[in-house]
Design a protein around this motif. Structure first.
Motif, PDB file in Angstrom:
ATOM      1  N   TYR A  96     -20.390   9.905  31.289  1.00  0.00           N
ATOM      2  CA  TYR A  96     -20.151  11.154  32.018  1.00  0.00           C
ATOM      3  C   TYR A  96     -20.616  12.334  31.200  1.00  0.00           C
ATOM      4  CZ  TYR A  96     -17.707  15.081  34.145  1.00  0.00           C
ATOM      5  OH  TYR A  96     -17.405  16.282  34.699  1.00  0.00           O
ATOM      6  N   ARG A  97     -20.318  12.267  29.915  1.00  0.00           N
ATOM      7  CA  ARG A  97     -20.691  13.383  29.051  1.00  0.00           C
ATOM      8  C   ARG A  97     -22.216  13.566  29.022  1.00  0.00           C
ATOM      9  NH1 ARG A  97     -18.548  11.650  24.278  1.00  0.00           N
ATOM     10  NH2 ARG A  97     -16.559  11.130  25.240  1.00  0.00           N
ATOM     11  N   THR A  98     -22.937  12.485  28.882  1.00  0.00           N
ATOM     12  CA  THR A  98     -24.385  12.607  28.818  1.00  0.00           C
ATOM     13  C   THR A  98     -24.987  13.015  30.167  1.00  0.00           C
ATOM     14  OG1 THR A  98     -24.573  10.246  29.238  1.00  0.00           O
ATOM     15  CG2 THR A  98     -24.677  10.950  26.937  1.00  0.00           C
ATOM     16  N   GLN A  99     -24.438  12.481  31.247  1.00  0.00           N
ATOM     17  CA  GLN A  99     -25.022  12.742  32.567  1.00  0.00           C
ATOM     18  C   GLN A  99     -24.722  14.155  33.070  1.00  0.00           C
ATOM     19  OE1 GLN A  99     -27.100  10.983  34.277  1.00  0.00           O
ATOM     20  NE2 GLN A  99     -27.105   9.272  32.838  1.00  0.00           N
ATOM     21  N   SER A 100     -23.495  14.671  32.759  1.00  0.00           N
ATOM     22  CA  SER A 100     -23.114  15.975  33.301  1.00  0.00           C
ATOM     23  C   SER A 100     -23.777  17.113  32.548  1.00  0.00           C
ATOM     24  CB  SER A 100     -21.586  16.146  33.258  1.00  0.00           C
ATOM     25  OG  SER A 100     -21.145  16.067  31.918  1.00  0.00           O
ATOM     26  N   ALA A 101     -24.390  16.780  31.398  1.00  0.00           N
ATOM     27  CA  ALA A 101     -25.035  17.816  30.600  1.00  0.00           C
ATOM     28  C   ALA A 101     -26.244  18.389  31.339  1.00  0.00           C
ATOM     29  CB  ALA A 101     -25.462  17.246  29.252  1.00  0.00           C
ATOM     30  N   ARG A 102     -26.956  17.571  32.104  1.00  0.00           N
ATOM     31  CA  ARG A 102     -28.168  18.036  32.816  1.00  0.00           C
ATOM     32  C   ARG A 102     -28.002  17.838  34.318  1.00  0.00           C
ATOM     33  NH1 ARG A 102     -31.816  12.742  31.247  1.00  0.00           N
ATOM     34  NH2 ARG A 102     -30.110  11.331  31.633  1.00  0.00           N
ATOM     35  N   PRO A 103     -28.719  18.583  35.085  1.00  0.00           N
ATOM     36  CA  PRO A 103     -28.586  18.431  36.548  1.00  0.00           C
ATOM     37  C   PRO A 103     -28.976  17.025  36.970  1.00  0.00           C
ATOM     38  CG  PRO A 103     -30.501  19.753  35.982  1.00  0.00           C
ATOM     39  CD  PRO A 103     -29.727  19.566  34.717  1.00  0.00           C
ATOM     40  N   ALA A 104     -28.076  16.365  37.673  1.00  0.00           N
ATOM     41  CA  ALA A 104     -28.302  14.966  38.027  1.00  0.00           C
ATOM     42  C   ALA A 104     -28.666  14.825  39.495  1.00  0.00           C
ATOM     43  CB  ALA A 104     -27.035  14.169  37.727  1.00  0.00           C
ATOM     44  N   HIS A 105     -29.387  13.756  39.810  1.00  0.00           N
ATOM     45  CA  HIS A 105     -29.761  13.459  41.187  1.00  0.00           C
ATOM     46  C   HIS A 105     -29.370  12.037  41.526  1.00  0.00           C
ATOM     47  CE1 HIS A 105     -31.653  17.236  41.841  1.00  0.00           C
ATOM     48  NE2 HIS A 105     -32.495  17.078  40.830  1.00  0.00           N
TER      49      HIS A 105
END
Lengths: 237, 312
Positions: free
Chosen positions: A80-89
């Motif tokens: 979650y920490r790595t994914q929420s850092a950048r805009p995800a699709h």
């Protein structure tokens, strides 16, 4: 009208050149508008086709990469920490949305576990809908051009044939030399309409099936992730 | 999306540019179509068309075949070689016997001068030597000298009379028959007329009128005419018409027996009717009738008229 007059009036028509530019330039203003409109539609269709092809390829690659990391045994918190850092699709967006709801329910002052399961599912549904909307955007343009293009071209053709019949009436001569250039111009409009419509229809069908495939993949992931979170909730409770 | 637009616009521009270069730049030069004039003719006209030569030049009116300008005289046979109009025919007997006619001609020409000469000579010779002895001869000579004068006169007056008896009758000799044969090629007189024309003109010469292109009823009538054996008593009969109704099958055979449609009081009528019905039956499969026009000839009424055979 004597024969030489007829020949004079017919001459500019017979020597009309049938190059693409000649066909366009000698056409009636309405037919010209139709041709230009169809050309723009064709450019638009191909722009969408290129855009969507790139988008779907990118989405598919992203999903593959995310699934790989998701099932690699990494902890959900870390992911979650790595994914929420950048805009995800797509799949990442789905994961982030669900995890955000989870965290909000657990880490807040008051723990609200009762309806958490339902809330997570709702959030994931909304995210799936948004993602599908993003994938499906402008596909309707392809559908419209695919179905309306031939009709627009046909309209140009009918108009062109009307004007060529007027030229027959004017020259009082029905020979092929009088009729042919006008009809060639007119048919050119239908040709452009078909050129725009055929790829639009083909790619529309292809993209719709592609969107369905990706949507199913998202749903499948959502169900799996919901199951995992549901187990976590029950264990926590 | 911007990338998509750019790529798409560039691709379209490229395709258009390619089309401008390769698309037909040839102007449309449609030559005006040739006009074909048509005439509408009736069946009867078509039946009477005379056959011509397709490539013949168009003449105002059909001209007869003429090779020499003279009084009009047609040619019977056109295959033989053309000769001049001089009648070169020599009596065949001349080839066997030396020509005799010139001799009487000489006699005819000479009589006044040479003939008196030979007569005095024998006269002098005979008179000088055996004058007293031979009386009968002298008398005979005297008679001769007296006679020749009227004879020569006679000759001069009527030479043909002498020629005719002198002409020997050609004796038939089987061994010399070859000499008697006329070995020249068959010849014919040149056809003469007002104007020269060597070629058969468009639509004449040997036009085959009725036999070439008949319509179906013409053909049927011609066939029945061939088959009808007109009885003796009927041929001379006046006002005797036998009307027969014939019904055909599609293949040209008779559907039903031909039926007599009228009756007559003429004594020969029954005979004529029988013969007409027989004619229809004997010719039975009329397979030349076109099946496509079956509706036109499936039920026909034909008049058998002995005067002009019949009309249908």
């Amino acid at each position: 009208m004597n024969p030489t007059d007829v020949a004079q009036s017919v001459l500019p028509l017979t020597s009309a050149d049938l190059s693409i530019w000649g066909l366009f330039w000698s056409a009636h203003i309405v037919v010209k508008a139709v041709m230009i409109g169809l050309l723009i539609a064709s450019i638009w269709v191909w722009a969408i086709v290129i855009d969507k092809t790139l988008l779907y390829a990118r989405t598919k690659r992203a999903m593959d990469r995310f699934e790989q990391t998701f099932w690699s045994g990494q902890s959900l918190e870390e992911l979650y920490r790595t994914q929420s850092a950048r805009p995800a699709h797509s799949m990442a967006a789905l994961f982030v949305a669900a995890m955000r709801e989870w965290k909000r329910s657990f880490e807040g002052a008051s723990r609200a576990i009762g309806g958490l399961q339902m809330r997570i599912e709702k959030v994931m549904d909304v995210t799936i809908a948004r993602e599908i909307e993003r994938l499906e955007r402008r596909l309707l343009v392809l559908a419209t051009v695919g179905s309306a293009g031939p009709f627009i071209g046909l309209f140009g053709t009918v108009w062109g044939i009307m004007t060529s019949f007027q030229s027959i009436a004017a020259s009082k001569n029905t020979s092929l030399a009088v009729v042919a250039p006008g009809i060639a111009e007119a048919l050119f409009a239908t040709a452009i309409g078909l050129v725009a419509a055929i790829p639009a229809t083909i790619f529309y069908n292809k993209f719709v099936s592609e969107v369905n495939k990706q949507a199913q993949r998202l749903e499948g992931f959502a169900d799996e992730f919901a199951a995992i979170l549901s187990r976590q909730i029950d264990e926590a409770a | 999306m911007k990338a998509g637009w750019t790529i798409s616009a560039v691709l379209h521009g490229a395709v258009l540019a390619w089309g401008l270069v390769t698309f037909v730049t040839k102007p449309l030069n449609a030559t005006p179509p040739e006009f074909i004039s048509t005439d509408i003719i009736s069946d009867a006209d078509f039946s009477q068309i005379t056959q011509g030569i397709r490539s013949a030049p168009k003449a105002e009116a059909p001209k007869p075949l003429v090779e020499k300008i003279a009084e009009a005289r047609p040619v019977e046979e056109q295959t033989a070689k053309v000769i001049d109009n001089k009648p070169e025919i020599v009596p065949t007997a001349d080839q066997v016997q030396p020509p005799k006619p010139p001799e009487p001609k000489k006699a005819e020409a000479k009589p006044p001068a040479p003939q008196p000469q030979p007569k005095p000579e024998p006269k002098q010779a005979f008179a000088k030597e055996p004058a007293p002895k031979v009386d009968p001869i002298a008398e005979a000579i005297k008679k001769d000298t007296k006679k020749p004068e009227p004879k020569t006169q006679q000759k001069a007056e009527t030479p043909p009379k002498k020629v005719e008896p002198a002409k020997p009758q050609p004796k038939f000799d089987a061994t010399r028959i070859a000499a008697l044969l006329d070995k020249r090629d068959p010849q014919r007189k040149a056809a003469t007329g007002d104007t020269l024309s060597n070629t058969p003109s468009l639509g004449t010469a040997a036009g085959r009128a009725v036999t070439l292109s008949q319509n179906e009823l013409d053909a049927l009538r011609a066939r029945l005419r061939e088959c009808w054996n007109v009885p003796v008593g009927v041929a001379e009969a006046r006002d005797l018409v036998v009307t027969v109704r014939i019904q055909f099958k599609q293949d040209g055979s008779l559907q039903t027996d031909p039926r007599l449609m009228n009756s007559g009081s003429h004594p020969a009528f029954q005979v004529a009717a029988e013969s007409a019905l027989r004619a229809v039956r004997t010719c039975a499969p009329y397979s030349f009738l076109p099946a496509a026009k079956y509706e036109a000839w499936k039920d026909v009424i034909v008049d058998f008229d002995p005067r002009d055979m019949f009309r249908g």
